[in-house]
Scaffold this active site. Structure first.
Site, PDB file in Angstrom:
ATOM      1  N   GLY A  59      17.606 -21.914  32.260  1.00  0.00           N
ATOM      2  CA  GLY A  59      17.949 -23.191  32.862  1.00  0.00           C
ATOM      3  C   GLY A  59      17.888 -23.150  34.378  1.00  0.00           C
ATOM      4  O   GLY A  59      17.965 -24.180  35.035  1.00  0.00           O
TER       5      GLY A  59
ATOM      6  N   SER B 275      15.300 -21.731  36.096  1.00  0.00           N
ATOM      7  CA  SER B 275      13.909 -21.598  36.541  1.00  0.00           C
ATOM      8  C   SER B 275      13.515 -22.689  37.529  1.00  0.00           C
ATOM      9  O   SER B 275      13.780 -23.869  37.311  1.00  0.00           O
ATOM     10  CB  SER B 275      12.958 -21.664  35.341  1.00  0.00           C
TER      11      SER B 275
ATOM     12  N   SER C   4      11.830 -17.584  39.247  1.00  0.00           N
ATOM     13  CA  SER C   4      10.710 -17.374  38.349  1.00  0.00           C
ATOM     14  C   SER C   4      11.151 -16.732  37.040  1.00  0.00           C
ATOM     15  O   SER C   4      10.991 -17.313  35.984  1.00  0.00           O
ATOM     16  CB  SER C   4       9.652 -16.507  39.024  1.00  0.00           C
TER      17      SER C   4
END
Length: 480
Positions: free
Chosen positions: A329, A331, A347
């Site tokens: 969640g 990213s 990332s």
């Protein structure tokens, strides 16, 4: 979405794990440097990063990496023993000089060997300037013949050149997470985080997020079931980076250049800055909120199990390695400095914010250069939304997509992370099978146990040649 404000504020606040306190006087200014030749200057992290870049440009491969000593507040540069001219120049510039045995060329050669012989899913490597070695990490999926192959390759490089570590988790990318952004795809909802608002090369308002988010879905909303408000313009993943440029559909959208730090506080983002090993950084994400840690490696490479080919390896290169935690969640979310410098986009990685772990980030400077975007939209105080003005998804809005609604996987055949010195912090003894450290990699928000499936094997388009910006000017603290 109201035209007067961007519905999404940079960096999310949902599920905030700890309060963020703005500290206006933290790292206020650089201490006066001693005028004596050979005396290392006392620097704040941003200035150390600038000095490192200057020395790298001037001295090139004569340097074997550098890092920031946060205790002494000095930039330490590695120089191969015997190169007196380089030592004098580095000391004159104000850096502390450390003589080491491995040159940049030797470290790059080791990375090429790893790329050729040890590119298996679940491995990562980066150069650690603090140990002057290439640190290789194998996650929990590397077993049997694959583990033997990696271990043999590392041993062949020699204990003075490379070390091998185990990660208890598994390298994953996590599409889910700054203020949350959502997209609906045939397989369900995709959830990511907004990284930083920017201005696209054509002048339109846009934002940066993770590349594996951009290849997973084309249109994005600020609420789980809401109408799309932004469309992917460029996306790169896997390969050389993990970043997307997403343009707001309404050209009158105001996109404030700030990070929402939670509890009604924001941090002004003025410039993009390059990361420095040893530098303290902060990460904001919609799943876990604000957390801090240190940069442990640069130019990290991660090898993922391909999401489309059971026998394939997907590789992402050029990432920043940190010990900041993250979870599914987060990213695409913001990585930034105390003084408001935009550093990276979340990332991938391994671990979570309970047990800790490693997280990897796309450098913002590289994303800006590749997309042609510039940071912010004028950055005028009057045009920026305070935390109360931002109608981005709150905690309640972000409950839709599960932790594993999507995952990308890196791909690519690029050179390993060891190709640049000054990276990696996975120091530690030899071929140990324990430990929670991981090398270089792709999605920061990796929980050690969660499985995620998802798209992410298309590399997007988009190149550009406008440089990013420099460093910012506000500070805060978080929790690790």
């Amino acid at each position: 979405m109201p035209k007067r404000k961007a519905a999404i504020a940079v960096g999310g606040v949902a599920a905030l794990g700890a309060a963020a306190l703005l500290l206006p006087n933290a790292n206020a200014s650089q201490d006066k440097a001693s005028g004596a030749a050979g005396t290392a200057r006392t620097l704040k992290a941003a200035d150390a990063s600038d000095l490192a870049a200057q020395l790298q440009k001037a001295l090139g491969d004569a340097l074997a990496g550098s890092y920031y000593d946060s205790a002494k507040r000095q930039l330490v540069v590695n120089v191969v023993s015997g190169d007196k001219n380089v030592i004098v120049q580095a000391e004159k510039a104000g850096a502390a000089v450390r003589q080491v045995g491995n040159s940049t060329a030797q470290l790059r050669s080791a990375a090429r060997t790893l790329k050729a012989r040890a590119t298996v899913p679940g491995t990562a490597w980066a150069v650690d300037p603090r140990t002057n070695k290439v640190v290789v990490t194998a996650d929990s999926t590397v077993t049997g013949a694959k583990w033997d192959r990696v271990r043999s390759t590392v041993r062949g490089l020699g204990s003075d050149m490379a070390t091998l570590k185990r990660s208890a988790g598994a390298f994953k990318t996590f599409v889910s997470g700054g203020d949350a952004i959502f997209s609906q795809v045939p397989g369900g909802n995709v959830r990511c985080s907004l990284g930083f608002n920017v201005t696209a090369s054509d002048g339109s308002p846009a934002f940066l997020t993770a590349g594996h988010c951009g290849v997973a879905a084309k249109q994005w909303s600020d609420s789980q079931n809401g109408q799309p408000i932004a469309t992917v313009d460029q996306a790169t993943f896997p390969g050389q980076g993990d970043f997307s440029l997403v343009k707001y559909d309404d050209p009158s959208t105001q996109a404030p250049s700030e990070v929402n730090a939670g509890n009604g506080q924001t941090v002004q983002i003025n410039q993009a800055v390059d990361a420095t090993v040893g530098q303290t950084v902060f990460r904001m994400g919609s799943t876990t909120g604000l957390h801090d840690g240190q940069v442990t490696g640069l130019d990290a490479t991660v090898n993922f199990q391909s999401e489309t080919d059971p026998n394939g390896v997907d590789t992402v290169t050029g990432l920043i390695q940190t010990d900041v935690c993250a979870e599914a969640g987060d990213s695409g979310g913001s990585l930034f400095t105390q003084d408001g410098g935009a550093v990276g986009l979340t990332s991938g990685g391994s671990g979570d914010c309970t047990s800790g772990g490693e997280t990897f980030f796309q450098p913002v400077t590289a994303a800006l250069q590749a997309t042609g975007a510039t940071l912010g939209a004028g950055a005028g105080a009057g045009g920026q939304a305070g935390a109360g003005d931002q109608s981005g998804a709150g905690a309640g809005d972000q409950s839709g997509a599960g932790a594993g609604d999507q995952s990308g996987a890196g791909a690519g055949d690029q050179a390993g992370a060891g190709d640049q010195s000054g990276a990696g912090d996975g120091s530690g003894a030899g071929d140990q099978a324990g430990g929670d450290q991981i090398g270089g990699g792709a999605d920061p928000s990796a929980t050690a146990g969660g499985e995620q499936s998802g798209a992410g094997n298309r590399s997007g388009a988009g190149t550009g040649h406008r440089p990013g910006a420099g460093a910012g000017s506000s500070s805060l603290t978080g929790t690790r």
